[in-house]
Design a protein around this motif. Structure first.
Motif, PDB file in Angstrom:
ATOM      1  N   VAL A  15       0.806  -1.219   0.000  1.00  0.00           N
ATOM      2  CA  VAL A  15       0.000   0.000   0.000  1.00  0.00           C
ATOM      3  C   VAL A  15       0.841   1.272   0.000  1.00  0.00           C
ATOM      4  CG1 VAL A  15      -2.080  -1.046   0.984  1.00  0.00           C
ATOM      5  CG2 VAL A  15      -0.294  -0.230   2.509  1.00  0.00           C
ATOM      6  N   GLN A  16       2.152   1.115  -0.165  1.00  0.00           N
ATOM      7  CA  GLN A  16       3.012   2.289  -0.283  1.00  0.00           C
ATOM      8  C   GLN A  16       3.602   2.324  -1.686  1.00  0.00           C
ATOM      9  OE1 GLN A  16       5.803   2.964   2.885  1.00  0.00           O
ATOM     10  NE2 GLN A  16       4.260   2.756   4.474  1.00  0.00           N
ATOM     11  N   GLN A  17       3.799   3.534  -2.191  1.00  0.00           N
ATOM     12  CA  GLN A  17       4.349   3.800  -3.520  1.00  0.00           C
ATOM     13  C   GLN A  17       3.446   3.270  -4.633  1.00  0.00           C
ATOM     14  OE1 GLN A  17       8.451   2.551  -3.550  1.00  0.00           O
ATOM     15  NE2 GLN A  17       9.010   4.036  -1.982  1.00  0.00           N
ATOM     16  N   VAL A  18       2.133   3.254  -4.375  1.00  0.00           N
ATOM     17  CA  VAL A  18       1.158   2.851  -5.386  1.00  0.00           C
ATOM     18  C   VAL A  18       0.021   3.877  -5.495  1.00  0.00           C
ATOM     19  CG1 VAL A  18       1.627   0.378  -5.210  1.00  0.00           C
ATOM     20  CG2 VAL A  18      -0.081   1.406  -3.699  1.00  0.00           C
ATOM     21  N   GLY A  19       0.183   5.048  -4.874  1.00  0.00           N
ATOM     22  CA  GLY A  19      -0.854   6.071  -4.907  1.00  0.00           C
ATOM     23  C   GLY A  19      -1.964   5.869  -3.887  1.00  0.00           C
ATOM     24  N   PHE A  20      -1.704   4.995  -2.920  1.00  0.00           N
ATOM     25  CA  PHE A  20      -2.757   4.633  -1.955  1.00  0.00           C
ATOM     26  C   PHE A  20      -3.255   5.835  -1.162  1.00  0.00           C
ATOM     27  CE2 PHE A  20      -4.759   2.771   1.712  1.00  0.00           C
ATOM     28  CZ  PHE A  20      -5.368   1.636   1.191  1.00  0.00           C
ATOM     29  N   ARG A  21      -2.345   6.668  -0.661  1.00  0.00           N
ATOM     30  CA  ARG A  21      -2.762   7.829   0.139  1.00  0.00           C
ATOM     31  C   ARG A  21      -3.550   8.817  -0.714  1.00  0.00           C
ATOM     32  NH1 ARG A  21       2.468  10.248   2.304  1.00  0.00           N
ATOM     33  NH2 ARG A  21       3.096   9.578   0.238  1.00  0.00           N
ATOM     34  N   TRP A  22      -3.109   9.038  -1.954  1.00  0.00           N
ATOM     35  CA  TRP A  22      -3.800   9.968  -2.844  1.00  0.00           C
ATOM     36  C   TRP A  22      -5.224   9.483  -3.105  1.00  0.00           C
ATOM     37  CZ3 TRP A  22      -6.230  10.163  -7.535  1.00  0.00           C
ATOM     38  CH2 TRP A  22      -6.440  11.432  -8.078  1.00  0.00           C
ATOM     39  N   PHE A  23      -5.375   8.192  -3.448  1.00  0.00           N
ATOM     40  CA  PHE A  23      -6.708   7.655  -3.718  1.00  0.00           C
ATOM     41  C   PHE A  23      -7.574   7.639  -2.450  1.00  0.00           C
ATOM     42  CE2 PHE A  23      -4.830   6.092  -7.657  1.00  0.00           C
ATOM     43  CZ  PHE A  23      -5.860   6.364  -8.560  1.00  0.00           C
ATOM     44  N   THR A  24      -6.955   7.423  -1.303  1.00  0.00           N
ATOM     45  CA  THR A  24      -7.706   7.481  -0.045  1.00  0.00           C
ATOM     46  C   THR A  24      -8.263   8.884   0.163  1.00  0.00           C
ATOM     47  OG1 THR A  24      -6.385   5.721   0.947  1.00  0.00           O
ATOM     48  CG2 THR A  24      -7.558   7.196   2.460  1.00  0.00           C
ATOM     49  N   ARG A  25      -7.430   9.893  -0.089  1.00  0.00           N
ATOM     50  CA  ARG A  25      -7.880  11.279   0.044  1.00  0.00           C
ATOM     51  C   ARG A  25      -9.012  11.559  -0.938  1.00  0.00           C
ATOM     52  NH1 ARG A  25      -6.942  16.265  -2.355  1.00  0.00           N
ATOM     53  NH2 ARG A  25      -7.070  18.022  -0.903  1.00  0.00           N
ATOM     54  N   GLU A  26      -8.856  11.143  -2.193  1.00  0.00           N
ATOM     55  CA  GLU A  26      -9.896  11.366  -3.199  1.00  0.00           C
ATOM     56  C   GLU A  26     -11.215  10.707  -2.798  1.00  0.00           C
ATOM     57  OE1 GLU A  26      -9.816  13.343  -6.150  1.00  0.00           O
ATOM     58  OE2 GLU A  26      -8.181  14.050  -4.866  1.00  0.00           O
ATOM     59  N   ASN A  27     -11.149   9.493  -2.267  1.00  0.00           N
ATOM     60  CA  ASN A  27     -12.366   8.805  -1.836  1.00  0.00           C
ATOM     61  C   ASN A  27     -12.997   9.501  -0.640  1.00  0.00           C
ATOM     62  OD1 ASN A  27     -13.277   6.007  -3.082  1.00  0.00           O
ATOM     63  ND2 ASN A  27     -11.108   6.325  -3.502  1.00  0.00           N
ATOM     64  N   ALA A  28     -12.179   9.937   0.309  1.00  0.00           N
ATOM     65  CA  ALA A  28     -12.707  10.643   1.478  1.00  0.00           C
ATOM     66  C   ALA A  28     -13.414  11.923   1.046  1.00  0.00           C
ATOM     67  CB  ALA A  28     -11.588  10.951   2.467  1.00  0.00           C
ATOM     68  N   LEU A  29     -12.801  12.654   0.115  1.00  0.00           N
ATOM     69  CA  LEU A  29     -13.413  13.890  -0.371  1.00  0.00           C
ATOM     70  C   LEU A  29     -14.667  13.588  -1.176  1.00  0.00           C
ATOM     71  CD1 LEU A  29     -10.206  15.878  -1.413  1.00  0.00           C
ATOM     72  CD2 LEU A  29     -11.600  16.187   0.646  1.00  0.00           C
ATOM     73  N   GLY A  30     -14.651  12.507  -1.943  1.00  0.00           N
ATOM     74  CA  GLY A  30     -15.820  12.121  -2.724  1.00  0.00           C
ATOM     75  C   GLY A  30     -16.997  11.704  -1.856  1.00  0.00           C
ATOM     76  N   ILE A  31     -16.701  11.003  -0.776  1.00  0.00           N
ATOM     77  CA  ILE A  31     -17.750  10.613   0.169  1.00  0.00           C
ATOM     78  C   ILE A  31     -18.331  11.864   0.816  1.00  0.00           C
ATOM     79  CG2 ILE A  31     -18.152   9.475   2.404  1.00  0.00           C
ATOM     80  CD1 ILE A  31     -16.054   7.356   1.434  1.00  0.00           C
ATOM     81  N   GLY A  32     -17.454  12.794   1.173  1.00  0.00           N
ATOM     82  CA  GLY A  32     -17.872  14.073   1.729  1.00  0.00           C
ATOM     83  C   GLY A  32     -18.025  14.041   3.241  1.00  0.00           C
ATOM     84  N   GLY A  33     -17.840  15.198   3.852  1.00  0.00           N
ATOM     85  CA  GLY A  33     -18.041  15.351   5.282  1.00  0.00           C
ATOM     86  C   GLY A  33     -16.940  14.769   6.145  1.00  0.00           C
ATOM     87  N   LEU A  34     -15.826  14.334   5.530  1.00  0.00           N
ATOM     88  CA  LEU A  34     -14.755  13.712   6.300  1.00  0.00           C
ATOM     89  C   LEU A  34     -13.523  14.604   6.339  1.00  0.00           C
ATOM     90  CD1 LEU A  34     -14.929  10.049   4.951  1.00  0.00           C
ATOM     91  CD2 LEU A  34     -15.846  10.935   7.105  1.00  0.00           C
ATOM     92  N   THR A  35     -12.890  14.651   7.496  1.00  0.00           N
ATOM     93  CA  THR A  35     -11.599  15.307   7.645  1.00  0.00           C
ATOM     94  C   THR A  35     -10.629  14.293   8.222  1.00  0.00           C
ATOM     95  OG1 THR A  35     -12.123  16.099   9.875  1.00  0.00           O
ATOM     96  CG2 THR A  35     -12.622  17.591   8.043  1.00  0.00           C
ATOM     97  N   GLY A  36      -9.335  14.556   8.076  1.00  0.00           N
ATOM     98  CA  GLY A  36      -8.338  13.645   8.621  1.00  0.00           C
ATOM     99  C   GLY A  36      -7.125  13.573   7.723  1.00  0.00           C
ATOM    100  N   PHE A  37      -6.502  12.379   7.657  1.00  0.00           N
ATOM    101  CA  PHE A  37      -5.274  12.244   6.878  1.00  0.00           C
ATOM    102  C   PHE A  37      -4.979  10.776   6.575  1.00  0.00           C
ATOM    103  CE2 PHE A  37      -4.022  12.101  11.343  1.00  0.00           C
ATOM    104  CZ  PHE A  37      -3.166  11.009  11.391  1.00  0.00           C
TER     105      PHE A  37
END
Length: 93
Positions: A15-37
């Motif tokens: 889950v590292q060096q495969v864009g996992f954090r970026w896609f996690t952020r995109e999904n969190a923003l897409g779901i909406g109402g979520l903050t964090g990291f």
């Protein structure tokens, strides 16, 4: 009833060096109402902290454990808690 919650998840696998954090952020923003990291850990896992409506946290958790993530998820460990606040948006750390 959709109370606010804090979800802390540790994702194991490739889950590292495969864009996992970026896609996690995109999904969190897409779901909406979520903050964090999303944060890479030294042991190869990714830690995700999300706060917001419990239902939205569940949706993010379902995605994190699914086959739709980049890389390969071997397992997730989660802890539910009360929100602590203090996050501006959803960050990649």
């Amino acid at each position: 009833m959709n109370e606010e919650a804090r979800l802390v998840v540790w994702v194991r696998g490739q889950v590292q060096q495969v864009g996992f954090r970026w896609f996690t952020r995109e999904n969190a923003l897409g779901i909406g109402g979520l903050t964090g990291f999303a944060l890479n850990l030294d042991d190869g896992r990714v830690q995700v902290v999300a706060e917001g409506p419990r239902e939205n946290c569940h949706r993010l958790l379902e995605w994190l454990a699914s086959d739709d993530t980049p890389g390969r998820v071997d397992g997730v460990t989660e802890i539910w808690d009360t929100p602590r606040g203090g996050y501006e948006g959803f960050a990649i750390r």
